[in-house]
Design a protein around this motif. Structure first.
Motif, short mmCIF file in Angstrom:
data_model
loop_
_atom_site.label_atom_id
_atom_site.label_comp_id
_atom_site.label_asym_id
_atom_site.label_seq_id
_atom_site.Cartn_x
_atom_site.Cartn_y
_atom_site.Cartn_z
N ASP A 269 -7.75 -22.55 9.39
CA ASP A 269 -8.12 -21.31 8.69
C ASP A 269 -8.65 -20.26 9.66
O ASP A 269 -8.39 -19.06 9.49
N GLN B 133 -2.86 -8.59 12.86
CA GLN B 133 -1.90 -7.71 12.16
C GLN B 133 -2.60 -6.45 11.66
O GLN B 133 -2.06 -5.35 11.71
N LYS B 134 -3.83 -6.66 11.17
CA LYS B 134 -4.57 -5.53 10.62
C LYS B 134 -4.85 -4.47 11.68
O LYS B 134 -4.96 -3.29 11.37
N THR C 262 -3.16 -12.35 2.54
CA THR C 262 -3.67 -13.44 3.38
C THR C 262 -5.12 -13.18 3.80
O THR C 262 -5.97 -14.06 3.73
N LEU C 263 -5.38 -11.95 4.23
CA LEU C 263 -6.74 -11.59 4.64
C LEU C 263 -7.74 -11.84 3.51
O LEU C 263 -8.80 -12.42 3.71
N ALA D 201 -5.63 -18.85 11.35
CA ALA D 201 -4.92 -17.96 10.42
C ALA D 201 -5.64 -16.62 10.29
O ALA D 201 -5.02 -15.56 10.21
N ALA D 202 -6.97 -16.69 10.30
CA ALA D 202 -7.75 -15.44 10.16
C ALA D 202 -7.59 -14.57 11.40
O ALA D 202 -7.54 -13.34 11.30
N ARG E 49 -13.69 -18.36 2.96
CA ARG E 49 -14.88 -18.43 3.83
C ARG E 49 -16.15 -18.22 3.01
O ARG E 49 -17.15 -18.90 3.21
N ASN F 111 0.16 -9.62 4.47
CA ASN F 111 -1.04 -9.78 5.29
C ASN F 111 -2.31 -9.40 4.55
O ASN F 111 -3.33 -10.06 4.70
N THR G 239 5.57 -1.26 9.48
CA THR G 239 5.36 -1.47 8.04
C THR G 239 5.10 -0.18 7.28
O THR G 239 5.20 -0.15 6.06
N SER G 240 4.74 0.89 7.99
CA SER G 240 4.47 2.17 7.33
C SER G 240 5.33 3.25 7.96
O SER G 240 5.68 3.15 9.13
N SER H 6 3.97 0.25 2.20
CA SER H 6 3.79 -0.51 3.43
C SER H 6 4.34 -1.92 3.29
O SER H 6 4.32 -2.51 2.21
N GLY H 7 4.81 -2.44 4.41
CA GLY H 7 5.28 -3.83 4.44
C GLY H 7 4.16 -4.81 4.72
O GLY H 7 4.41 -5.96 5.06
N SER H 8 2.93 -4.35 4.58
CA SER H 8 1.79 -5.20 4.94
C SER H 8 1.27 -6.05 3.77
O SER H 8 0.24 -6.70 3.91
N ALA I 248 -4.22 -12.91 11.07
CA ALA I 248 -4.25 -11.88 10.03
C ALA I 248 -4.98 -10.63 10.54
O ALA I 248 -4.54 -9.51 10.32
N GLN I 249 -6.09 -10.84 11.23
CA GLN I 249 -6.86 -9.71 11.74
C GLN I 249 -6.06 -8.97 12.81
O GLN I 249 -6.12 -7.74 12.90
N LEU J 135 -8.23 -15.63 2.81
CA LEU J 135 -9.03 -16.30 3.84
C LEU J 135 -10.51 -15.91 3.72
O LEU J 135 -11.40 -16.74 3.88
N TYR K 57 2.76 -3.21 14.50
CA TYR K 57 2.88 -3.73 13.13
C TYR K 57 2.80 -2.57 12.14
O TYR K 57 3.60 -2.47 11.20
N ASP K 58 1.86 -1.66 12.36
CA ASP K 58 1.69 -0.55 11.44
C ASP K 58 2.87 0.42 11.53
O ASP K 58 3.34 0.96 10.53
N ARG L 15 -15.15 1.45 21.79
CA ARG L 15 -15.18 1.81 20.37
C ARG L 15 -16.39 2.71 20.09
O ARG L 15 -16.27 3.74 19.44
N ALA M 117 2.01 4.30 1.38
CA ALA M 117 1.85 4.78 2.75
C ALA M 117 2.34 6.20 2.93
O ALA M 117 1.98 6.88 3.89
N ARG N 95 0.84 -1.21 0.00
CA ARG N 95 0.00 0.00 0.00
C ARG N 95 0.87 1.25 0.00
O ARG N 95 1.92 1.30 0.65
#
Lengths: 419, 187
Positions: free
Chosen positions: B157, B167-168, A290-291, B160-161, A298, A287, B177-178, A282-284, B164-165, A294, B173-174, B22, A272, A270
């Motif tokens: 799965d 990381q999101k 993967t998201l 894994a989800a 589903r 992920n 990566t940014s 971005s280094g994402s 993954a979530q 998945l 992490y952000d 939230r 960034a 992305r």
């Protein structure tokens, strides 16, 4: 001053569906259209664009696709003609070339000012479209001079709309955004001989067909498209979800990141930031891929489960599901030097947003500039409605096929308000 | 009477509180503006001690239940005294902690019972960068790998989800990566 029961702003498929319901309920109304019926399909989309939904799914109240290619996908001019046919058949009271400049409240309703007549109405339905102007990140301003910029859809005075590869300078192209428009444009620009890099953030991966049927057939048949706004767990998320990675091509091809990589398009993370003319990525990337994998798994699993139970009759004899190939994530750089001359163009496929400036005087916007509404009903302004926005009342709210049900609900509320 | 209903997952995360926060902070976005703080004091050589005590959030000054300290140093191989983890290792610890908190929270939300979660985090690093020996080598990690071993009441799965979530939704992490603007000033 002219007076009606309802003013509908915009004569696209949503506004026309509302008009049809208003007419059925005997509400006198007018549709104010800044240009012609379905205008954005004529002027605001790139040349090769086709609908993402198959023709048979183009259903409106009292109207549907009647051609001989139900499984095909309409081009933008065909969509415009389809909607124009609907306007004619409905004898919709459209006032073309009438741009609304302001909507104001009065004691008993609204005054709608335009560049032509001024209208008074107890109710107003805003059907001006959820995808009017490009939505681009602030970092766009930091691109080095000399890089040409285009918007994948819509345009602003300083950001022209992308039309076709031939309009771009020779040289590298960075496409920002991996949704339907981004992947389609990346593919055709790459095919024109220009090297393409695609910046990939979150996306919704989707096969064009599953078990031999259009993936949208599955969404329609399983009832996924009918998921309601007041019943799903995370409405905010559902409303900002990127568009599905689909293309409407005659060969019903799947277009995903693997297809693009295979063709030679470079995938990167992305976008960034931009610092000193260098794009920071971005280094994402692993992920987000993967998201998307998945989620698609589903979704398809849900289709299979439905096919075994409630959908057994409709799916009898279908071949089994094809195994999903995981997205191959390439090693990607963290930076792209946009000053090197390698890149000549950046195309922003970062989404579109409504242009509701004419509502500026009403207390309807949240802190992010979005109209606050409850399924299209604007609580701050009784008698004011919006339609045609993402997940307004249902998952399919922005599809042509979704306009009918939303229009019926919104009109029912409106008629109740008129008393 | 027997019941086959499985017991509610309990990973020790207060999900109703988080969901309430939230909603509340969406309505009052000013309260969501936090400032995190750390103080670092030089001890000797490459050894320093970081302290974390206060932060700002929910519209006012806040305080941890106690003050936390973090010794950081370089190892003997760098001719240092090894009084603590190297700063880059602390970055790996922060990433693992952030992602793992996310794994617990997302699992709780999705009603997945965790039994064990272990992350192994590795960062590849070419020291020629920080030594100034090769100007083309950046100071940062070449890449970071996180390997999770998770035992939980869920399919592969689903696990894994969750990862993954996590990381999101991860701040660290952000951050890694940014790009984040960093401003350093001197008194």
């Amino acid at each position: 001053m002219l007076r009606v029961g309802a003013v509908v702003i915009g004569a696209g498929h949503s506004g026309l569906a509302v008009s049809r319901h208003l007419a059925e309920r005997g509400v006198d109304h007018v549709l104010l259209e800044r240009s012609e019926v379905a205008s954005s399909w004529r002027s605001q989309r790139w040349d090769s664009l086709r609908l993402l939904t198959p023709n048979w799914l183009s259903r409106l109240p009292g109207y549907a696709y009647r051609g001989d290619d139900p499984d095909g996908y309409m081009s933008a001019p065909q969509v415009a003609a389809f909607i124009e046919g609907y306007a004619k058949e409905s004898a919709a009271p459209v006032r073309a070339n009438t741009t609304v400049t302001a909507v104001r409240r009065t004691d008993d309703g609204y005054v709608v000012e335009t560049d032509q007549e001024t209208w008074r109405a107890r109710t107003v339905v805003v059907a001006a479209g959820g995808a009017s102007i490009p939505s681009t990140p602030e970092l766009r301003r930091g691109l080095p001079a000399g890089i040409e910029q285009r918007a994948a859809g819509g345009s602003t005075p300083d950001l022209p709309a992308y039309r076709s590869p031939a309009d771009l300078p020779q040289g590298g192209v960075l496409v920002v955004g991996p949704s339907a428009s981004g992947i389609q444009i990346a593919q055709e620009v790459h095919a024109s001989g220009r090297p393409v890099t695609l910046a990939v953030g979150e996306h919704v991966r989707m096969p064009r067909t599953y078990r031999g049927l259009d993936v949208l057939w599955w969404m329609d048949a399983t009832g996924l498209f009918d998921d309601r706004y007041d019943e799903i767990p995370d409405l905010l998320r559902a409303r900002v979800l990127p568009s599905m990675q689909l293309i409407g091509s005659p060969e019903r091809a799947t277009l995903d990141l693997n297809t693009l990589s295979h063709a030679g398009i470079r995938l990167v993370g992305r976008l960034a930031g931009v610092r000193d003319g260098v794009a920071q990525l971005s280094g994402s990337l692993p992920n987000v891929c993967t998201l998307a994998d998945l989620k698609m798994k589903r979704l398809l699993k849900g289709f299979d489960e439905w096919a075994e139970a409630a959908g057994a009759e409709q799916t009898a004899g279908l071949p089994p599901g094809e195994p999903m190939t995981p997205t191959v994530v390439p090693a990607a750089p963290q930076e792209l030097d946009l000053r090197s001359g390698e890149y000549r163009t950046v195309i922003w496929a970062t989404g579109l947003q409504p242009d509701f400036g004419f509502l500026g005087e009403l207390p309807v916007f949240d802190r992010k500039g979005r109209v606050r509404h409850d399924g299209g009903v604007v609580p701050a302004c009784p008698g004011l409605y919006v339609i045609g926005l993402p997940f307004l009342r249902r998952r399919k709210s922005t599809l042509i096929d979704g306009a009918g049900a939303d229009a019926a609900d919104v009109t029912a509320h409106l008629v109740g308000h008129l008393g | 009477m027997t019941t086959t209903e499985k017991p509610a997952a309990d990973n020790g995360v207060d999900v109703p509180f988080l969901l309430g926060a939230r909603t509340a902070l969406t309505d009052e976005p000013a309260g969501a503006q936090f400032q995190w703080r750390a103080e670092t004091e030089w001890v000797k050589g490459t050894h320093s001690r970081g302290t974390v005590k206060t932060f700002f959030g929910l519209g006012e000054e806040q305080e941890h239940t106690s003050s936390f300290t973090f010794d950081a140093d370089h190892p003997l191989q760098f001719s240092s005294e090894d009084h603590g983890a190297t700063p880059v290792e602390i970055v790996l610890v922060a990433l693992g902690a952030c992602l793992t908190a996310g794994v617990a929270s997302v699992s709780q939300l999705r009603e997945i019972q965790l039994r064990s979660v272990k992350a192994t985090i590795t960062g590849e690093h070419d020291l020629l960068g920080i030594l100034g020996a090769d100007p083309e080598v950046p100071n940062r990690f070449k890449g970071i790998k996180v390997h999770y071993d998770i035992d939980a009441d869920a399919t592969p799965d689903e696990i894994a989800a969750v990862v993954a979530q996590s990381q999101k939704r991860s701040a660290v992490y952000d951050c890694l990566t940014s790009p984040v603007a960093v401003e350093v000033e001197v008194n």
